[in-house]
Motif scaffolding. Structure first.
Motif, PDB file in Angstrom:
ATOM      1  N   VAL A 135     -19.507  10.565 -14.561  1.00 17.35           N
ATOM      2  CA  VAL A 135     -20.378   9.966 -13.548  1.00 17.35           C
ATOM      3  C   VAL A 135     -21.444  10.989 -13.162  1.00 17.35           C
ATOM      4  N   HIS A 136     -22.399  10.586 -12.345  1.00 21.75           N
ATOM      5  CA  HIS A 136     -23.485  11.457 -11.889  1.00 21.75           C
ATOM      6  C   HIS A 136     -22.886  12.723 -11.255  1.00 21.75           C
ATOM      7  N   PRO A 137     -23.476  13.886 -11.506  1.00 20.66           N
ATOM      8  CA  PRO A 137     -22.909  15.127 -10.957  1.00 20.66           C
ATOM      9  C   PRO A 137     -22.846  15.155  -9.426  1.00 20.66           C
ATOM     10  N   ASP A 138     -23.688  14.364  -8.761  1.00 21.45           N
ATOM     11  CA  ASP A 138     -23.667  14.315  -7.301  1.00 21.45           C
ATOM     12  C   ASP A 138     -22.800  13.186  -6.749  1.00 21.45           C
ATOM     13  N   ALA A 139     -22.086  12.489  -7.612  1.00 19.85           N
ATOM     14  CA  ALA A 139     -21.191  11.422  -7.152  1.00 19.85           C
ATOM     15  C   ALA A 139     -20.055  12.021  -6.318  1.00 19.85           C
ATOM     16  N   THR A 140     -19.569  11.219  -5.400  1.00 18.97           N
ATOM     17  CA  THR A 140     -18.397  11.612  -4.608  1.00 18.97           C
ATOM     18  C   THR A 140     -17.423  10.435  -4.569  1.00 18.97           C
ATOM     19  N   ILE A 141     -16.191  10.773  -4.307  1.00 13.39           N
ATOM     20  CA  ILE A 141     -15.164   9.757  -4.085  1.00 13.39           C
ATOM     21  C   ILE A 141     -14.643   9.986  -2.664  1.00 13.39           C
ATOM     22  N   PRO A 142     -15.154   9.218  -1.690  1.00  9.57           N
ATOM     23  CA  PRO A 142     -14.646   9.391  -0.331  1.00  9.57           C
ATOM     24  C   PRO A 142     -13.144   9.178  -0.243  1.00  9.57           C
ATOM     25  N   ALA A 143     -12.627   8.217  -1.040  1.00  3.28           N
ATOM     26  CA  ALA A 143     -11.192   7.960  -1.031  1.00  3.28           C
ATOM     27  C   ALA A 143     -10.828   7.026  -2.172  1.00  3.28           C
ATOM     28  N   ALA A 144      -9.577   7.099  -2.558  1.00  2.10           N
ATOM     29  CA  ALA A 144      -8.978   6.123  -3.478  1.00  2.10           C
ATOM     30  C   ALA A 144      -7.609   5.800  -2.913  1.00  2.10           C
ATOM     31  N   ALA A 197       0.847  -1.188   0.000  1.00  5.86           N
ATOM     32  CA  ALA A 197       0.000   0.000   0.000  1.00  5.86           C
ATOM     33  C   ALA A 197       0.884   1.240   0.000  1.00  5.86           C
ATOM     34  N   PHE A 198       0.494   2.237  -0.785  1.00  6.83           N
ATOM     35  CA  PHE A 198       1.278   3.459  -0.859  1.00  6.83           C
ATOM     36  C   PHE A 198       0.581   4.635  -0.205  1.00  6.83           C
ATOM     37  N   PHE A 199      -0.497   5.143  -0.785  1.00  6.14           N
ATOM     38  CA  PHE A 199      -1.128   6.324  -0.199  1.00  6.14           C
ATOM     39  C   PHE A 199      -2.601   6.395  -0.588  1.00  6.14           C
ATOM     40  N   THR A 200      -3.319   7.229   0.162  1.00  5.92           N
ATOM     41  CA  THR A 200      -4.736   7.469  -0.071  1.00  5.92           C
ATOM     42  C   THR A 200      -4.906   8.894  -0.579  1.00  5.92           C
ATOM     43  N   ILE A 201      -5.827   9.066  -1.518  1.00  8.82           N
ATOM     44  CA  ILE A 201      -6.189  10.403  -1.980  1.00  8.82           C
ATOM     45  C   ILE A 201      -7.683  10.590  -1.771  1.00  8.82           C
ATOM     46  N   GLY A 202      -8.105  11.847  -1.681  1.00 13.60           N
ATOM     47  CA  GLY A 202      -9.520  12.155  -1.505  1.00 13.60           C
ATOM     48  C   GLY A 202      -9.772  12.718  -0.125  1.00 13.60           C
ATOM     49  N   PRO A 203     -10.959  13.126   0.141  1.00 11.68           N
ATOM     50  CA  PRO A 203     -12.168  12.940  -0.664  1.00 11.68           C
ATOM     51  C   PRO A 203     -12.279  13.954  -1.813  1.00 11.68           C
ATOM     52  N   ASN A 256       6.094  -6.955  -9.383  1.00  5.00           N
ATOM     53  CA  ASN A 256       6.582  -6.291 -10.582  1.00  5.00           C
ATOM     54  C   ASN A 256       5.424  -6.154 -11.563  1.00  5.00           C
ATOM     55  N   GLY A 257       4.481  -5.303 -11.216  1.00  7.55           N
ATOM     56  CA  GLY A 257       3.311  -5.101 -12.059  1.00  7.55           C
ATOM     57  C   GLY A 257       2.843  -3.672 -11.980  1.00  7.55           C
ATOM     58  N   THR A 258       1.769  -3.387 -12.680  1.00  9.91           N
ATOM     59  CA  THR A 258       1.242  -2.033 -12.676  1.00  9.91           C
ATOM     60  C   THR A 258       0.624  -1.701 -11.319  1.00  9.91           C
ATOM     61  N   ASN A 259       0.411  -0.428 -11.083  1.00  7.64           N
ATOM     62  CA  ASN A 259      -0.233   0.025  -9.852  1.00  7.64           C
ATOM     63  C   ASN A 259      -1.734  -0.223  -9.940  1.00  7.64           C
ATOM     64  N   LEU A 260      -2.367  -0.420  -8.801  1.00  9.99           N
ATOM     65  CA  LEU A 260      -3.815  -0.536  -8.716  1.00  9.99           C
ATOM     66  C   LEU A 260      -4.336   0.708  -8.022  1.00  9.99           C
ATOM     67  N   GLU A 261      -5.321   1.369  -8.628  1.00  7.89           N
ATOM     68  CA  GLU A 261      -5.970   2.529  -8.026  1.00  7.89           C
ATOM     69  C   GLU A 261      -7.367   2.085  -7.604  1.00  7.89           C
ATOM     70  N   ILE A 262      -7.543   1.915  -6.307  1.00  5.93           N
ATOM     71  CA  ILE A 262      -8.758   1.327  -5.753  1.00  5.93           C
ATOM     72  C   ILE A 262      -9.675   2.451  -5.271  1.00  5.93           C
ATOM     73  N   PHE A 263     -10.805   2.617  -5.945  1.00 10.78           N
ATOM     74  CA  PHE A 263     -11.756   3.692  -5.659  1.00 10.78           C
ATOM     75  C   PHE A 263     -12.904   3.204  -4.800  1.00 10.78           C
ATOM     76  N   GLU A 264     -13.415   4.131  -4.016  1.00  6.67           N
ATOM     77  CA  GLU A 264     -14.717   3.955  -3.373  1.00  6.67           C
ATOM     78  C   GLU A 264     -15.536   5.169  -3.782  1.00  6.67           C
ATOM     79  N   TYR A 265     -16.692   4.948  -4.351  1.00 10.36           N
ATOM     80  CA  TYR A 265     -17.581   6.013  -4.827  1.00 10.36           C
ATOM     81  C   TYR A 265     -18.901   5.981  -4.068  1.00 10.36           C
ATOM     82  N   THR A 266     -19.584   7.110  -4.055  1.00  9.39           N
ATOM     83  CA  THR A 266     -21.008   7.165  -3.743  1.00  9.39           C
ATOM     84  C   THR A 266     -21.651   7.892  -4.920  1.00  9.39           C
ATOM     85  N   ALA A 267     -22.842   7.487  -5.301  1.00 11.32           N
ATOM     86  CA  ALA A 267     -23.564   8.159  -6.390  1.00 11.32           C
ATOM     87  C   ALA A 267     -25.023   7.763  -6.321  1.00 11.32           C
ATOM     88  N   PRO A 268     -25.931   8.716  -6.603  1.00 12.05           N
ATOM     89  CA  PRO A 268     -27.353   8.387  -6.572  1.00 12.05           C
ATOM     90  C   PRO A 268     -27.739   7.271  -7.536  1.00 12.05           C
TER      91      PRO A 268
END
Length: 195
Positions: free
Chosen positions: A77-86, A56-62, A93-105
């Motif tokens: 995405v929906h205009p009211d969507a949010t990303i609490p964190a990624a 694990a490296f770092f968290t971004i957001g919200p 030896n592989g690519t990075n994974l960017e793991i999102f958590e979203y909220t959206a109506p």
């Protein structure tokens, strides 16, 4: 002077067009990350770190909510969507994974199957398929079937098996200890995490 049949000329032109298409994105060097959305970001990060062995490296957001249409304009995405964190992780030896958590109506909560448009999976290379399957099963990770090995064609020599993340995302393990069949026909190579 060499003469070309229609078939050989078409193959030559297709090959040249394919090479040109590969060079059209200026400065492209490779995949930097693969992003996906999960229902619980921290649980997903914990799984990738504690079970798979990623770092694990770092968290971004919200991000959001915004008063304008920034989410639609920039992320489709929906205009009211949010990303609490990624969270960013790297797995060997592989690519990075960017793991999102979203909220959206209008958020859909059902995981896409591989057969669905937008279906996807992440494959992890392992040196010893049997040991890796035993490891996952000992941790109550659902492994789908038993490992299979291609015995002919361009993927000859590749062993694979799918497994499921706790939130229902499909993942895969692959192993190619002696290379793949396509390597006999070309000097070009698919990217391989071993090298």
């Amino acid at each position: 002077m060499k003469t070309f049949t229609r078939t050989s000329l078409a193959a030559l032109l297709f090959g040249l067009a394919s090479q040109a298409a590969q060079a059209e994105l200026p400065g492209m060097r490779g995949t930097q990350h693969f992003g996906f959305t999960v229902p619980d970001r921290q649980a997903a990060v914990d799984f990738f770190v504690e079970v798979i062995g990623c770092e694990a490296f770092f968290t971004i957001g919200p991000f959001g909510p915004f008063e304008d249409d920034w989410m639609t304009e920039n992320l489709d995405v929906h205009p009211d969507a949010t990303i609490p964190a990624a969270h960013l992780v790297r797995c060997g030896n592989g690519t990075n994974l960017e793991i999102f958590e979203y909220t959206a109506p209008d958020q859909r909560t059902e995981q896409p199957r591989n057969s669905d448009i937008g279906g996807h999976h992440i494959a992890f290379y392992v040196d010893d398929m049997d040991a890796a399957v035993d490891y996952l099963e000992a941790r109550d990770v659902e492994v789908l079937g038993t490992p299979k090995t291609f015995t002919e064609g361009p993927m000859e020599g590749l062993s694979w098996v799918y497994f499921m993340a706790p939130w229902g995302m499909q993942l895969e393990m692959v192993s190619v200890p002696h290379g793949m069949g396509y390597e006999a026909d070309t000097g070009s190579r698919l990217w391989d995490p071993r090298f």
